[in-house]
Motif scaffolding. Structure first.
Motif, short mmCIF file in Angstrom:
data_model
loop_
_atom_site.label_atom_id
_atom_site.label_comp_id
_atom_site.label_asym_id
_atom_site.label_seq_id
_atom_site.Cartn_x
_atom_site.Cartn_y
_atom_site.Cartn_z
N LEU A 1 24.60 -2.42 -13.04
CA LEU A 1 23.10 -1.86 -11.82
C LEU A 1 23.50 -2.44 -10.99
O LEU A 1 23.12 -4.04 -11.26
N ALA A 2 24.23 -2.00 -9.88
CA ALA A 2 24.23 -2.21 -8.28
C ALA A 2 22.89 -2.12 -7.64
O ALA A 2 22.93 -1.26 -7.94
N VAL A 3 22.30 -3.07 -7.66
CA VAL A 3 21.14 -3.38 -6.69
C VAL A 3 21.13 -3.83 -4.86
O VAL A 3 22.08 -4.62 -4.67
N ALA A 4 21.51 -2.97 -4.00
CA ALA A 4 21.77 -3.26 -2.54
C ALA A 4 20.11 -3.55 -2.15
O ALA A 4 19.53 -4.61 -1.55
N LYS A 5 19.05 -2.83 -1.88
CA LYS A 5 18.00 -2.17 -0.79
C LYS A 5 17.08 -3.47 -0.93
O LYS A 5 16.77 -4.32 -0.60
N GLY A 6 17.40 -4.13 -2.32
CA GLY A 6 16.14 -4.70 -3.18
C GLY A 6 15.92 -6.26 -2.98
O GLY A 6 15.19 -6.93 -2.48
N PHE A 7 17.85 -6.47 -2.84
CA PHE A 7 18.71 -7.54 -2.75
C PHE A 7 18.04 -7.80 -1.00
O PHE A 7 18.49 -9.39 -0.75
N PHE B 1 10.09 -2.56 2.23
CA PHE B 1 10.93 -3.30 3.85
C PHE B 1 10.77 -4.30 3.81
O PHE B 1 9.68 -4.79 2.86
N ALA B 2 11.32 -4.81 5.23
CA ALA B 2 11.41 -6.35 5.14
C ALA B 2 10.29 -6.36 6.83
O ALA B 2 10.23 -5.29 7.68
N ASP B 3 9.79 -7.25 6.95
CA ASP B 3 8.49 -7.59 7.53
C ASP B 3 9.60 -7.98 9.25
O ASP B 3 10.49 -8.76 8.52
N ASP C 1 17.59 -2.01 10.25
CA ASP C 1 16.43 -1.63 11.85
C ASP C 1 17.05 -0.36 11.76
O ASP C 1 16.18 0.37 11.82
N ASP C 2 17.90 0.01 12.59
CA ASP C 2 18.66 0.93 12.81
C ASP C 2 18.65 2.08 12.58
O ASP C 2 19.09 3.29 12.19
N THR C 3 19.67 1.67 11.24
CA THR C 3 19.67 2.62 10.39
C THR C 3 19.40 3.10 9.40
O THR C 3 19.11 4.57 8.89
N PHE C 4 18.66 2.12 8.67
CA PHE C 4 18.18 2.24 7.23
C PHE C 4 16.04 2.27 7.56
O PHE C 4 15.43 2.63 6.47
N PHE C 5 15.53 1.16 8.81
CA PHE C 5 14.42 1.98 9.35
C PHE C 5 13.45 1.01 8.39
O PHE C 5 12.77 1.17 7.65
N LEU C 6 14.37 -0.98 7.58
CA LEU C 6 13.46 -1.40 7.02
C LEU C 6 12.72 -2.64 7.10
O LEU C 6 12.95 -3.64 6.52
N GLU D 1 10.80 9.69 3.31
CA GLU D 1 9.47 8.62 2.48
C GLU D 1 7.63 8.39 3.21
O GLU D 1 7.23 8.67 2.71
N LYS D 2 8.29 8.43 4.68
CA LYS D 2 6.98 8.60 5.43
C LYS D 2 5.78 9.88 5.09
O LYS D 2 4.77 9.86 5.11
N GLU D 3 6.84 11.25 4.84
CA GLU D 3 6.37 12.02 4.59
C GLU D 3 5.24 12.42 3.33
O GLU D 3 3.95 13.42 3.03
N VAL D 4 5.47 11.63 2.18
CA VAL D 4 5.32 12.13 1.09
C VAL D 4 4.37 10.68 1.25
O VAL D 4 3.37 11.30 0.60
N GLU D 5 4.88 9.74 1.73
CA GLU D 5 3.17 8.63 2.05
C GLU D 5 2.20 9.42 2.89
O GLU D 5 1.00 9.17 2.15
N GLU D 6 2.54 9.83 4.04
CA GLU D 6 1.18 10.97 4.10
C GLU D 6 0.73 11.84 3.44
O GLU D 6 -0.49 11.97 2.81
N TRP D 7 1.19 11.97 2.15
CA TRP D 7 0.77 13.39 1.50
C TRP D 7 -0.07 12.80 -0.02
O TRP D 7 -1.21 13.21 -0.01
N LEU D 8 0.88 11.59 -0.10
CA LEU D 8 -0.53 11.14 -0.84
C LEU D 8 -1.50 10.61 -0.33
O LEU D 8 -2.54 10.50 -0.55
N ALA D 9 -1.94 10.02 0.99
CA ALA D 9 -2.53 9.81 1.22
C ALA D 9 -4.13 10.52 1.98
O ALA D 9 -5.22 10.50 1.66
N SER D 10 -3.39 12.22 1.46
CA SER D 10 -4.53 12.98 2.33
C SER D 10 -4.86 13.78 0.33
O SER D 10 -6.02 14.12 0.76
N ASN D 11 -4.14 13.25 -0.08
CA ASN D 11 -4.30 12.89 -1.65
C ASN D 11 -5.41 14.79 -1.89
O ASN D 11 -5.74 15.00 -2.67
N GLY D 12 -4.31 15.63 -1.69
CA GLY D 12 -4.51 17.13 -1.56
C GLY D 12 -6.08 17.99 -0.34
O GLY D 12 -6.26 18.93 -0.84
#
Length: 968
Positions: free
Chosen positions: A317-323, A342-344, A362-367, A824-835
């Motif tokens: 397994l090659a791990v990218a963003k995680g490292f 993401f990173a602070d 920051d510019d390309t992957f919004f991490l 991912e932002k949309e999914v987080e918003e949907w989870l927050a509204s929880n139906g």
């Protein structure tokens, strides 16, 4: 035997990895200008070494002119060995193996990155990306020298003390370019057939193996990275890749490495095929290839992801963003902790990430995120809006990104204002963005705001202009000025009251392919023509498409070697594809005339076809009858715009047709159209040809069934042509208006508007995942066809089902829908509204809580899951006969999720009724004098569906034929 993440792995070379995890090779852009090693890079890699089995250092160029990006690492000269040795030792001292990836960018290089040197490749074919230079075709001698360059790269890696090398045969770089039929058009020993195209990668592998032996490098790893498919046409398909890998396997590689955005990916070419590429790989590999470990990459962030990848069939397994966000990823996973996604913004030094890489993250992957700063920024903006701006006067040279190219700009400021904007637009598509450069600078200067509307149909270039001026304002003043300019009120434009009376022989309404063909053919026949288009350019959707067309019966088809195709064969194929709902006289009209129309488009209009690429082999056609336009839709659009500019056609852009004029006796006598600025055109004509497209975005025109279906198509599909023709004084007839191509897997992201979850559905329904109704009960075989699932969905009172997932499968689902355009932002918003609002995405720790939250019968939902799990245990779905291969995994542990599944559509199949002269028919079955229609606005020619290349063929053929009726 089940693979474990933290068990040792012994490779064929004898090297033993302490676990199955490697740091994926990721571009850092942090080497010195000549490719030499920096201390910052050494610290970056060493900080991630230790617990991981191996670190694969980013791609290093093997030849001085082979860089694919700035700040690339070099392995092209012996003077690099010392720096590379310090890097290898730093990784090994921490306890991990050190591999390095080597490559040459080939045609993916730009001269400015390589001392002005033109890139080289297998053939002189430019890459399909903006401003790509045409590479120099390599000679036989240069190819042999390049193989030696790769061999010397391996030798330097050995002498620097690395434990292995990964040959970069992916990401459209040089090794892949030799294997690709798109970039390799040679007819010598290095190209032509697939067997010859594989020669270069084979010779590179053989040369690497030879050097390893010459250097006496025992236990030295040799891996090979590959991209499984290309979108280019012609391009690498998965069967080609398996031929390549099965061939390379004979040379005893230590591993092969998929290059993909996510390890669960299915085909990017045949998107309707749900099978994961890793599954195909495992099924199609040779006996020898089966002995070589396969490495997966993409979407591996949490422990569940890693275990899922191993279960899918990967060995490493090659791990990218995680490292990037967690340098000690292995330890965090081993301890069962969550890895932050993401990173602070304040953690760069703590994470030991070089500045260029941090900027890229920051510019390309919004991490990179700073929530506190954002809050302060909004408070500061409110304060700034009440203050005057101040600039340092002068001219500021900036470059922004347009649709196709870079946009060099000069923006001038005085002490308080933007005073001038000059744009070099030479690289943009002629016609597509002209109005952007004419209108937007005027509005920005006049109203001193960047809050200006994009030009319809040219949003990318419009945004480029805004971004360029923003960059200049940043230089002239600072971020505060940029924020204020973007927040200021939009311009208020005063509308014109002018009415222009005009007279022509024919008005064509709509500037897509059908309208262009009709206007140019009428002009050629000596008729005076006005072409009315509501967008800012002509060409329609074809301007930004790949651009394929059925060319049956044309000279081009014959020159391509197909001499036995016939109209009857084409008719039979189209009937089969359209479920025999096609209007026969129109289908016959298309089949009998498309060849002549194609030759006219080529010879008279000047559109070039991709003869080198040849006719496409497609399942829906028994004879090869589809060609691409040279340079795709852009090539088509550029040709027709040049021809239009040289014609006598009066082109009215940003002008919307409002009403057909009639004589009160049923004859159409012209058109009323209104420009965006309010100027009205009353055009008298002998005939009007409607070429206005579909109506899917106009609820008022949809059938009751389609009104209950969410729309995800083109916003300009408003059906104006059909509406105008249905006015009482015209009284046109329509057919098949109730039909649309519907899918059963949408989520409602705004009222009436859908996004698709089909990628996520395909991924999770391979194992479990249930479709339940609002009562919590299964109602269908989840692995049935879209058509069968749709039938059940449309029977539901609420026109909704829910996809029920456990935690593990929801994590897969959300990654796959991200690939399909749901952020991912949309999914987080949907989870927050929880139906609490649509999209309805409910989640809870237990099934009982989930049912309560969704208003379902608790007992029913729990029973549904228990019953399904019993079917898995017994190997038989007694309710809906779900296939045994998709009945292998029970619904597991919570939390549990339910995601709405609503019907969605984009394409309408109906339209105006026309006769075989393309005259629009009224509701009494009579032809309406003076009114013709062509293209998608006409109903019935395709039946219920349109095969590949058919819509462009119908548009051009029917447009040409409609114009010819006027000269008869």
């Amino acid at each position: 035997m089940t693979k474990k993440l933290f068990e040792t792995v012994r490779l064929a070379s004898g090297v033993e990895l302490k676990n199955r995890v490697v740091v994926s090779p990721m571009t850092t852009q942090s080497a010195y200008f000549d490719g030499s090693m920096t201390e910052e890079l050494i610290r970056y890699y060493a900080h991630r070494a230790g617990e991981v089995g191996a670190v694969i250092v980013e791609s290093a160029f093997v030849e001085n002119y082979g860089r694919g990006f700035y700040g690339a690492v070099g392995i092209d000269k012996d003077d690099k060995i010392e720096g590379l040795a310090r890097l290898a030792k730093a990784i090994q001292d921490k306890g991990s193996k050190a591999f390095i990836q080597i490559y040459h960018a080939g045609r993916m290089a730009f001269p400015e990155m390589n001392e002005g040197k033109n890139p080289v490749s297998a053939s002189a074919v430019a890459a399909l990306r903006p401003n790509a230079p045409v590479p120099t075709e390599m000679t036989h001698r240069e190819i042999l020298d390049m193989i030696d360059a790769f061999a010397e790269g391996v030798r330097r890696a050995i002498r620097a003390g690395f434990d292995g090398v990964e040959l970069h045969g992916a990401n459209t770089y040089l090794i892949q370019q030799f294997f690709s039929p798109h970039s390799n058009r040679r007819e010598d020993a290095w190209g032509g057939s697939r067997e010859k195209r594989v020669k270069f990668p084979v010779e590179v592998v053989k040369a690497a193996k030879r050097v390893i032996e010459e250097e006496g490098a025992e236990n030295f790893v040799l891996g090979y990275r590959f991209s499984p498919e290309e979108l280019e046409e012609p391009g690498i398909r998965f069967e080609d890749t398996m031929y390549l890998l099965n061939t390379l396997a004979e040379y005893d590689l230590d591993y092969v490495h998929f290059s993909m955005g996510i390890y669960t990916r299915n085909s990017i070419v045949n998107v309707n095929d749900p099978e994961m590429l890793i599954t195909k790989f495992l099924a199609e590999r040779s006996e020898k290839l089966a002995q070589i470990p396969v490495m997966g990459v993409g979407g591996i962030l949490q422990k569940a992801d890693a275990e899922g990848a191993l279960e899918a069939g990967y060995d490493l397994l090659a791990v990218a963003k995680g490292f990037l966000t967690e340098p000690d990823w292995v330890s965090v996973i081993r301890e069962g902790k969550e890895v932050r996604p993401f990173a602070d913004i304040h953690d760069r030094e703590e994470l030991v990430i070089p500045t260029p890489l941090w900027q890229f993250m920051d510019d390309t992957f919004f991490l990179v995120k700073d929530i506190e700063a954002e809050k302060k920024k909004q408070a500061r903006l409110a304060e700034l809006m009440s203050q005057d701006l101040a600039f340092t006067p002068g001219q500021y040279h900036v470059t922004a990104h347009g649709h196709n190219s870079e946009l060099p700009m000069v923006v001038t400021f005085d002490e308080t204002r933007i005073t001038a904007i000059e744009i070099d637009s030479g690289g943009e598509s002629a016609g597509l963005s002209d109005l952007v450069f004419e209108r937007m600078p005027k509005q920005i200067i006049e109203f001193q705001t960047l809050n200006v509307d994009a030009v319809s149909g040219a949003s990318s270039t419009s945004q480029g202009v805004i971004d360029g001026v923003a960059e200049a304002a940043l230089q002239a003043s600072g971020q505060d000025a940029v924020d204020v300019l973007k927040a200021r009120q939009k311009p208020v434009i005063e509308r014109s009251t002018q009415v222009i009376e005009e007279e022509v022989d024919v008005v064509v309404v709509g500037g897509g392919a059908a309208g262009i063909a009709a206007a140019l053919r009428a002009d050629e026949l000596g008729l005076s023509v006005a072409l009315v288009e509501k967008l800012s350019f002509i060409g329609g959707a074809i301007s930004v498409s790949g651009g394929n067309q059925v060319v049956m019966g044309s000279r081009l088809q014959h020159e391509s070697g197909v001499l036995d195709d016939t109209p009857q064969l084409m008719i039979e194929d189209f009937l089969e594809n359209g479920n025999h709902k096609n209007v026969m006289e129109l289908l016959e009209l298309l089949a009998n005339n498309v060849g002549q129309a194609t030759d006219w488009v080529h010879d008279y209009v000047g559109v070039e076809y991709d003869m080198a690429g040849g006719l496409h082999v497609l399942a829906e056609y028994r004879k090869n009858r589809e060609l691409a336009y040279a340079h795709g839709g852009h090539g088509f659009a550029a040709s027709v715009r040049a021809k239009m500019a040289a014609s006598s056609v009066n082109l009215l852009l940003q002008t919307k047709a409002e009403k057909l004029l009639t004589d009160g006796q049923g004859r159409v006598t012209g058109l009323v159209a209104v420009e965006e600025n309010g100027t009205t055109h009353r055009i008298s004509s002998k005939a009007v040809i409607l070429t206005t497209g579909g109506y899917g975005n106009n609820k008022a025109m949809l059938s009751d069934e389609l009104k209950d279906v969410l729309f995800y198509g083109t916003r300009s599909s408003m059906g104006e042509g059909v509406q105008m023709a249905q006015a009482p004084d015209v009284n046109a007839a329509t057919l098949m208006m109730d039909l649309g191509k519907i899918y059963p897997n949408g989520v409602e992201v705004s009222p009436g508007t859908a996004k698709s979850t089909i990628g996520g559905n395909i991924a999770v329904l391979r194992e479990n995942g249930l479709l339940v109704n609002t009562n919590g009960q299964r109602v269908v075989n989840e692995r049935a066809s879209n058509h069968d699932i749709l039938d059940v969905l449309m029977e539901q009172d609420a026109k909704v089902l829910y996809l029920l997932l456990d935690q593990y499968h929801f994590s897969i689902f959300r990654k796959e829908i991200a690939e399909g355009g749901i952020s991912e932002k949309e999914v987080e918003e949907w989870l927050a509204s929880n139906g609490s609002k649509t999209p309805y995405l409910f989640h809870a720790d237990t099934l009982e809580e989930l049912a309560d939250l969704a208003g379902m019968d608790t007992h029913a939902l729990v029973n549904t899951v228990e019953r399904f799990n019993s079917f898995v245990a017994n190997g038989k779905d007694e309710d809906f006969n779900r296939q045994i291969e998709f009945l292998q995994v029970p619904v597991g542990e919570g939390p549990y999720y339910m995601i709405e599944q609503k019907p969605r559509f984009a394409t309408t199949m109906g339209g105006l009724v026309v006769n075989d002269r393309l005259e629009v028919m009224n509701q009494d079955g009579q032809a309406i004098a003076g009114l013709y229609a062509a293209g998608e606005v006409v109903g019935g020619v395709m039946g219920t569906d349109s095969p590949s290349g058919a819509n462009n063929a119908w548009a051009l053929t029917s447009g040409k034929l409609a114009a010819e009726q006027l000269a008869n």
